[in-house]
Design a protein around this motif. Sequence first.
Motif, PDB file in Angstrom:
ATOM      1  N   VAL A  73       0.942  -1.118  -0.025  1.00  0.00           N
ATOM      2  CA  VAL A  73       0.071   0.129  -0.026  1.00  0.00           C
ATOM      3  C   VAL A  73       0.990   1.376   0.093  1.00  0.00           C
ATOM      4  O   VAL A  73       0.662   2.221  -0.895  1.00  0.00           O
ATOM      5  N   ALA A  74       1.979   1.202   0.749  1.00  0.00           N
ATOM      6  CA  ALA A  74       3.024   2.429   0.793  1.00  0.00           C
ATOM      7  C   ALA A  74       3.587   2.623  -0.469  1.00  0.00           C
ATOM      8  O   ALA A  74       3.436   3.738  -1.116  1.00  0.00           O
ATOM      9  N   ALA A  75       3.857   1.467  -1.388  1.00  0.00           N
ATOM     10  CA  ALA A  75       4.471   1.736  -2.397  1.00  0.00           C
ATOM     11  C   ALA A  75       3.422   2.291  -3.421  1.00  0.00           C
ATOM     12  O   ALA A  75       3.890   3.151  -4.441  1.00  0.00           O
ATOM     13  N   MET A  76       2.221   1.950  -3.384  1.00  0.00           N
ATOM     14  CA  MET A  76       1.194   2.384  -4.341  1.00  0.00           C
ATOM     15  C   MET A  76       0.833   3.701  -4.125  1.00  0.00           C
ATOM     16  O   MET A  76       0.526   4.459  -5.027  1.00  0.00           O
ATOM     17  N   ALA A  96       3.586  -0.727  -8.944  1.00  0.00           N
ATOM     18  CA  ALA A  96       4.213  -0.411  -7.814  1.00  0.00           C
ATOM     19  C   ALA A  96       4.063  -1.667  -7.005  1.00  0.00           C
ATOM     20  O   ALA A  96       4.769  -2.333  -6.266  1.00  0.00           O
ATOM     21  N   ALA A  97       2.644  -2.127  -7.084  1.00  0.00           N
ATOM     22  CA  ALA A  97       2.360  -3.439  -6.275  1.00  0.00           C
ATOM     23  C   ALA A  97       2.919  -4.653  -6.603  1.00  0.00           C
ATOM     24  O   ALA A  97       3.381  -5.471  -5.683  1.00  0.00           O
ATOM     25  N   GLU A 130      -9.427   0.489  -1.619  1.00  0.00           N
ATOM     26  CA  GLU A 130      -9.771   1.808  -1.726  1.00  0.00           C
ATOM     27  C   GLU A 130      -8.844   2.802  -2.580  1.00  0.00           C
ATOM     28  O   GLU A 130      -9.320   3.664  -3.053  1.00  0.00           O
ATOM     29  N   LEU A 131      -7.511   2.467  -2.593  1.00  0.00           N
ATOM     30  CA  LEU A 131      -6.698   3.255  -3.511  1.00  0.00           C
ATOM     31  C   LEU A 131      -7.169   3.151  -4.994  1.00  0.00           C
ATOM     32  O   LEU A 131      -7.204   3.975  -5.841  1.00  0.00           O
TER      33      LEU A 131
END
Length: 196
Positions: A73-76, A96-97, A130-131
């Motif tokens: 999630v941080a990378a996304m 990214a994921a 959510e992203l």
Amino acid sequence: MSQSPARNRRADARRSRSAILAAAVELLDIDPDASVDAIATAAGVSRQTVYAHFPSRDRLLAAVLDHLTEETVAAMEAAGPGSGPAAEALLRLLDAADRTAGRHPALLPRLAALPVTSQDDQARHAPVAELLERVIRRGQAAGEFDAEMPAEWLVAVTIRLAHAASEQATAGLMSKEESRRALHATLLRALGIAGP
């Protein structure tokens, strides 16, 4: 002024937990059957400390999966979900994921096979969903994506296609690049736009 003993214990517990998770990721990536004793040794803690944080091996494995999900999630988020055209942003997020998950090719399939309830699985995927939904709704509002389809459905399709692409590459049925291109093209078509 020195910190209180309770605050120091909490900081020590956080450090121990982080060390255990880092050691678990490293060892389980090499050997999915690595023992709790081996993980404890690599983390520099006792076996009892591991069990104090994670009452069972399955709970430890679930925590490792949660940790890797947080990294993903941080990378996304870092990939800029709000910048540029929505289609480009969505593909950046997926790439990214994939790069983040790709650092643990042996570990993730094993963790994904853990017995979990559908509620736990949904909760784990919620930040990712959510992203993706934010970008998909942005694309629908801008007329880039098919607005007739519910955004929630398109999120589910996106997640399933990403998993399918990863499974094809892991099984050696497609190269990593072939599965990436197939994911991008199929997803863009599902969203109602022409592929790259």
